[in-house]
Design a protein around this motif. Structure first.
Motif, PDB file in Angstrom:
ATOM      1  N   ARG A 297       0.972  -1.185   0.013  1.00 25.22           N
ATOM      2  CA  ARG A 297       0.017  -0.221  -0.007  1.00 25.22           C
ATOM      3  C   ARG A 297       0.820   1.330   0.011  1.00 25.22           C
ATOM      4  N   ARG A 298       1.936   1.234   0.582  1.00 21.83           N
ATOM      5  CA  ARG A 298       2.846   2.454   0.565  1.00 21.83           C
ATOM      6  C   ARG A 298       3.481   2.790  -0.577  1.00 21.83           C
ATOM      7  N   LEU A 299       3.998   1.733  -1.336  1.00 22.51           N
ATOM      8  CA  LEU A 299       4.429   1.824  -2.689  1.00 22.51           C
ATOM      9  C   LEU A 299       3.478   2.101  -3.795  1.00 22.51           C
ATOM     10  N   GLU A 300       2.270   1.530  -3.545  1.00 24.78           N
ATOM     11  CA  GLU A 300       1.198   2.121  -4.582  1.00 24.78           C
ATOM     12  C   GLU A 300       0.659   3.496  -4.438  1.00 24.78           C
ATOM     13  N   ALA A 301       0.736   3.916  -3.099  1.00 27.05           N
ATOM     14  CA  ALA A 301       0.135   5.271  -2.755  1.00 27.05           C
ATOM     15  C   ALA A 301       1.337   6.280  -3.240  1.00 27.05           C
ATOM     16  N   ALA A 302       2.736   5.851  -3.270  1.00 24.43           N
ATOM     17  CA  ALA A 302       3.766   6.661  -4.108  1.00 24.43           C
ATOM     18  C   ALA A 302       3.465   6.542  -5.705  1.00 24.43           C
ATOM     19  N   GLY A 303       2.593   5.747  -6.202  1.00 24.79           N
ATOM     20  CA  GLY A 303       2.515   5.755  -7.619  1.00 24.79           C
ATOM     21  C   GLY A 303       3.479   4.745  -8.173  1.00 24.79           C
ATOM     22  N   LEU A 304       4.046   3.915  -7.519  1.00 26.38           N
ATOM     23  CA  LEU A 304       5.103   2.894  -8.070  1.00 26.38           C
ATOM     24  C   LEU A 304       4.466   1.692  -8.303  1.00 26.38           C
ATOM     25  N   PRO A 305       4.951   1.137  -9.529  1.00 20.27           N
ATOM     26  CA  PRO A 305       4.400  -0.426  -9.858  1.00 20.27           C
ATOM     27  C   PRO A 305       4.632  -1.353  -9.210  1.00 20.27           C
ATOM     28  N   LEU A 306       3.928  -2.362  -9.050  1.00 22.81           N
ATOM     29  CA  LEU A 306       4.190  -3.640  -8.311  1.00 22.81           C
ATOM     30  C   LEU A 306       3.737  -4.726  -9.190  1.00 22.81           C
ATOM     31  N   THR A 307       4.107  -6.042  -9.230  1.00 18.29           N
ATOM     32  CA  THR A 307       3.573  -6.861  -9.973  1.00 18.29           C
ATOM     33  C   THR A 307       3.624  -8.353  -9.256  1.00 18.29           C
ATOM     34  N   ILE A 308       2.875  -9.296  -9.337  1.00 17.98           N
ATOM     35  CA  ILE A 308       3.013 -10.619  -9.131  1.00 17.98           C
ATOM     36  C   ILE A 308       3.753 -11.287  -9.965  1.00 17.98           C
ATOM     37  N   PRO A 309       5.214 -11.814  -9.670  1.00 20.43           N
ATOM     38  CA  PRO A 309       5.932 -12.326 -11.025  1.00 20.43           C
ATOM     39  C   PRO A 309       5.412 -13.737 -11.331  1.00 20.43           C
ATOM     40  N   ALA A 310       5.592 -13.929 -12.727  1.00 21.73           N
ATOM     41  CA  ALA A 310       5.208 -15.355 -13.105  1.00 21.73           C
ATOM     42  C   ALA A 310       6.667 -16.260 -12.996  1.00 21.73           C
ATOM     43  N   LEU A 311       6.167 -17.359 -12.429  1.00 21.73           N
ATOM     44  CA  LEU A 311       7.408 -18.147 -11.947  1.00 21.73           C
ATOM     45  C   LEU A 311       7.843 -19.123 -13.021  1.00 21.73           C
ATOM     46  N   LEU A 312       8.922 -19.111 -13.632  1.00 22.65           N
ATOM     47  CA  LEU A 312       9.285 -20.019 -14.560  1.00 22.65           C
ATOM     48  C   LEU A 312      10.485 -21.317 -13.964  1.00 22.65           C
ATOM     49  N   PRO A 313      10.307 -22.361 -14.658  1.00 19.50           N
ATOM     50  CA  PRO A 313      11.145 -23.440 -14.346  1.00 19.50           C
ATOM     51  C   PRO A 313      12.545 -22.995 -13.943  1.00 19.50           C
ATOM     52  N   ALA A 314      13.240 -23.715 -12.675  1.00 18.24           N
ATOM     53  CA  ALA A 314      14.318 -23.152 -12.387  1.00 18.24           C
ATOM     54  C   ALA A 314      15.636 -23.778 -13.759  1.00 18.24           C
ATOM     55  N   GLU A 315      15.170 -24.599 -14.197  1.00 16.30           N
ATOM     56  CA  GLU A 315      16.275 -25.114 -15.484  1.00 16.30           C
ATOM     57  C   GLU A 315      16.246 -24.137 -16.624  1.00 16.30           C
ATOM     58  N   GLN A 316      15.110 -23.185 -16.505  1.00 17.05           N
ATOM     59  CA  GLN A 316      15.403 -22.146 -17.608  1.00 17.05           C
ATOM     60  C   GLN A 316      16.197 -21.103 -17.571  1.00 17.05           C
ATOM     61  N   ARG A 317      16.369 -20.865 -16.131  1.00 17.65           N
ATOM     62  CA  ARG A 317      17.525 -19.726 -15.544  1.00 17.65           C
ATOM     63  C   ARG A 317      17.009 -18.329 -16.418  1.00 17.65           C
ATOM     64  N   GLN A 318      15.965 -18.123 -16.174  1.00 16.91           N
ATOM     65  CA  GLN A 318      15.695 -16.563 -16.740  1.00 16.91           C
ATOM     66  C   GLN A 318      15.231 -15.649 -15.667  1.00 16.91           C
ATOM     67  N   THR A 319      15.614 -14.527 -16.012  1.00 11.79           N
ATOM     68  CA  THR A 319      15.357 -13.256 -15.206  1.00 11.79           C
ATOM     69  C   THR A 319      14.827 -11.985 -16.096  1.00 11.79           C
ATOM     70  N   VAL A 320      13.514 -11.969 -16.319  1.00 14.77           N
ATOM     71  CA  VAL A 320      12.971 -10.949 -17.151  1.00 14.77           C
ATOM     72  C   VAL A 320      12.274  -9.799 -16.534  1.00 14.77           C
ATOM     73  N   LEU A 321      12.681  -8.789 -16.103  1.00 12.98           N
ATOM     74  CA  LEU A 321      12.021  -7.584 -15.404  1.00 12.98           C
ATOM     75  C   LEU A 321      11.870  -6.297 -16.181  1.00 12.98           C
ATOM     76  N   GLU A 322      10.523  -6.050 -16.282  1.00 10.76           N
ATOM     77  CA  GLU A 322      10.400  -4.718 -17.066  1.00 10.76           C
ATOM     78  C   GLU A 322       9.987  -3.587 -16.032  1.00 10.76           C
ATOM     79  N   GLY A 323      10.489  -2.460 -16.362  1.00 12.33           N
ATOM     80  CA  GLY A 323      10.074  -1.206 -15.410  1.00 12.33           C
ATOM     81  C   GLY A 323      10.460  -1.606 -13.933  1.00 12.33           C
ATOM     82  N   LEU A 324      11.805  -2.109 -13.785  1.00 12.83           N
ATOM     83  CA  LEU A 324      12.368  -2.417 -12.456  1.00 12.83           C
ATOM     84  C   LEU A 324      12.677  -1.287 -11.707  1.00 12.83           C
ATOM     85  N   TYR A 325      12.705  -1.040 -10.332  1.00 12.82           N
ATOM     86  CA  TYR A 325      13.187  -0.034  -9.653  1.00 12.82           C
ATOM     87  C   TYR A 325      13.881  -0.741  -8.378  1.00 12.82           C
TER      88      TYR A 325
END
Length: 548
Positions: free
Chosen positions: A281-309
């Motif tokens: 609620r504090r971050l949303e009140a500051a107008g900052l984005p938050l998202t529930i991440p989609a989990l990928l299989p560990a063997e894919q070894r991927q980290t894809v983040l858009e609009g990260l802070y």
């Protein structure tokens, strides 16, 4: 009762969290600590770094339910102190020498609190629609407890069990004093059905009625005893109210099998979730984005983040009531390049960017939303970091010794599923040696295959990325640059954008620019000395001539 945090049981392991300081984790811990008393609960949950997708999704679902139900959150917050008391009750049993009346009264208070807490929690959970299996299971467990015949009988008998104690609201104690006003002996004067309130004025006490007759023999005072009155007086009190003690003890004994401590275990777990609700609620009140991440299989070894802070930086700014806008960046570590070499100017955002990636993984794997607009990631089995420190934390080791030790641990314990964040490694040696050593580190990281961000001022290393990629097929390297130079203003000053984008390294670090901002460029230093009269018009010093 099932755990709200570990649906399959808490794993018996300990994690090396040497990365916590590098990622500024304490800031996030404080933000998740709902009342300043739960850091010992929050910190281990974050550093456990669970990689089990069902556990992470379980937590995501519970938090989603709570974020959608403000009345439920308020009700749970109201019950936190009661849950804390119930959790402590199992550890704070009366001692063998404690008076039977006090022991029975304490157990009655525990049972009373247990009943009221079960009823309040069940009512709060049953009043809102729940989708998470965690909260639905908790609601069902509380319903089963509240419907149990023993619980129903206890709830009905509590008023009668409390009634005798309500007639024993206080006792009056008489204490004799010697000529120097030191206590010498004491007696119980009266048992009252009222409680004493605040202190009475001295005149009122002097004019009030007094009684000299005690209800028990006088007890001599042992000045060396830790509590000279309590032990004997409690025993005297117990004998005086033996009937009440017998009735009360028999009443609570009928419910000896009721164990309130499992309910107390909810205290820390709910505190974590409620802290997460406040953070969101504090971050949303500051107008900052938050998202529930989609989990990928560990063997894919991927980290894809858009609009990260960087959530740590944001929280520090919010603590100072700063309204500075955050710069959002994209991150992609996948089969197109799991090793990124990041270059750029000093204070251009490299450290902040790198820390943000690590914190995003910590939050995602704790079941929290990620500080980004969109996130797809494979859980990491461990995080390894090496951020520049001013001095070595290891006694007897020099700066480069410490760097070598930490880098070696990456190759000793890291796996392809790890996340590796290296910020200015090998800065403890000469540029020539650092470049040669860095080449070996990069080759090793390519073969390890872990997602890695390597921040460096060795621009030559980043320029060699295509060569490294060609030499090791299947392990391409990405070159990233922070605050590219197209942000120069009309007067020639560089405006840092704090953007991190793919691209080859550009120029050298902006140490000269920073030095000029502080008046430390060569011409500024000479001009300052000249203004002070310490430098002649030529290159000589007036000080040498004895001038001011």
């Amino acid at each position: 009762m099932k755990s709200l945090l570990w649906p399959s049981g808490q794993p018996a392991f300990s994690r090396d969290a040497a990365w916590a300081d590098d990622l500024d984790l304490s800031v996030l811990v404080r933000a998740l600590d709902i009342d300043g008393r739960h850091a010992r609960v929050v910190q281990p949950l974050l550093t456990a770094l669970t990689g089990d997708p069902p556990t992470i999704r379980h937590r995501q679902a519970v938090l989603t339910d709570l974020l959608a139900a403000r009345p439920l959150v308020a009700a749970l917050e109201e019950q936190l102190p009661a849950l804390a008391s119930l959790g402590a009750a199992g550890r704070d049993r009366p001692g063998p020498r404690e008076a039977s009346l006090l022991a029975a009264a304490r157990r009655l208070g525990e049972l009373d609190l247990y009943v009221t807490t079960v009823v309040a929690l069940h009512k709060a959970l049953a009043a809102v629609p729940l989708r998470s299996s965690g909260l639905r299971t908790l609601c069902a467990e509380l319903d089963a407890i509240a419907s149990d015949a023993t619980f129903v009988r206890l709830a009905a008998e509590l008023p009668a069990l409390r009634r005798p104690l309500e007639q024993l609201a206080s006792v009056t104690v008489g204490i004799n004093l010697d000529s120097e006003l030191r206590p010498t002996d004491a007696t119980l004067v009266a048992i009252n059905d009222f409680r004493f309130s605040g202190p009475q004025g001295l005149l009122g006490r002097l004019l009030g009625e007094s009684s000299t007759a005690g209800l028990t023999p006088l007890r001599s005072i042992d000045p060396h005893a830790p509590d000279p009155f309590a032990a004997q007086l409690f025993r005297d009190l117990g004998r005086l109210v033996s009937d009440v003690v017998e009735t009360l003890s028999a009443g609570v004994a009928r419910y000896s099998r009721i164990n309130a401590s499992p309910l107390g275990h909810l205290h820390g777990e709910l505190a974590f979730y409620l802290g997460a609700v406040h953070l969101v609620r504090r971050l949303e009140a500051a107008g900052l984005p938050l998202t529930i991440p989609a989990l990928l299989p560990a063997e894919q070894r991927q980290t894809v983040l858009e609009g990260l802070y960087d959530v740590s930086l944001v929280l520090r700014l919010l603590d100072r009531d700063s309204t500075a806008a955050m710069v959002l960046n994209d991150v992609r570590l996948d089969e197109a390049g799991r090793l990124a070499i990041l270059t750029g100017p000093n204070r251009g955002g490299k450290t902040t960017f790198t820390r943000a990636v690590g914190l995003a993984h910590v939050m995602a794997q704790s079941g929290l939303p990620v500080p980004a607009e969109r996130a797809n990631l494979s859980p990491a089995d461990a995080i390894f970091t090496h951020f520049v420190t001013r001095e070595s934390p290891t006694v007897g080791l020099g700066h480069f010794d410490e760097e070598a030790r930490r880098l070696a641990s990456v190759f000793t314990r890291g796996t392809p599923a790890s996340l590796i964040l290296l910020n200015e490694p090998l800065s403890g040696t000469s540029p020539e040696e650092a470049l040669e050593l860095a080449r070996g580190v990069v080759r090793g990281l390519q073969h390890l295959g872990a997602r890695t961000i390597l921040v460096t001022h060795l621009h030559a290393l980043a320029r060699e990325a295509p060569t490294f990629s060609a030499a090791t097929p299947g392990a391409p390297i990405v070159s990233l640059v922070a605050s590219p130079p197209d942000t120069a203003t009309a007067n020639g000053e560089v405006r840092r954008s704090f953007q991190v984008v793919p691209g080859p390294p550009v120029g050298e670090s902006r140490a000269l620019e920073i030095a000029r901002q502080h008046g430390l460029s060569p011409d500024q230093v000479l001009e300052r000395l000249r203004e002070r009269g310490l430098l002649s018009d030529g290159s000589g010093s007036n000080y040498a001539e004895g001038k001011e």
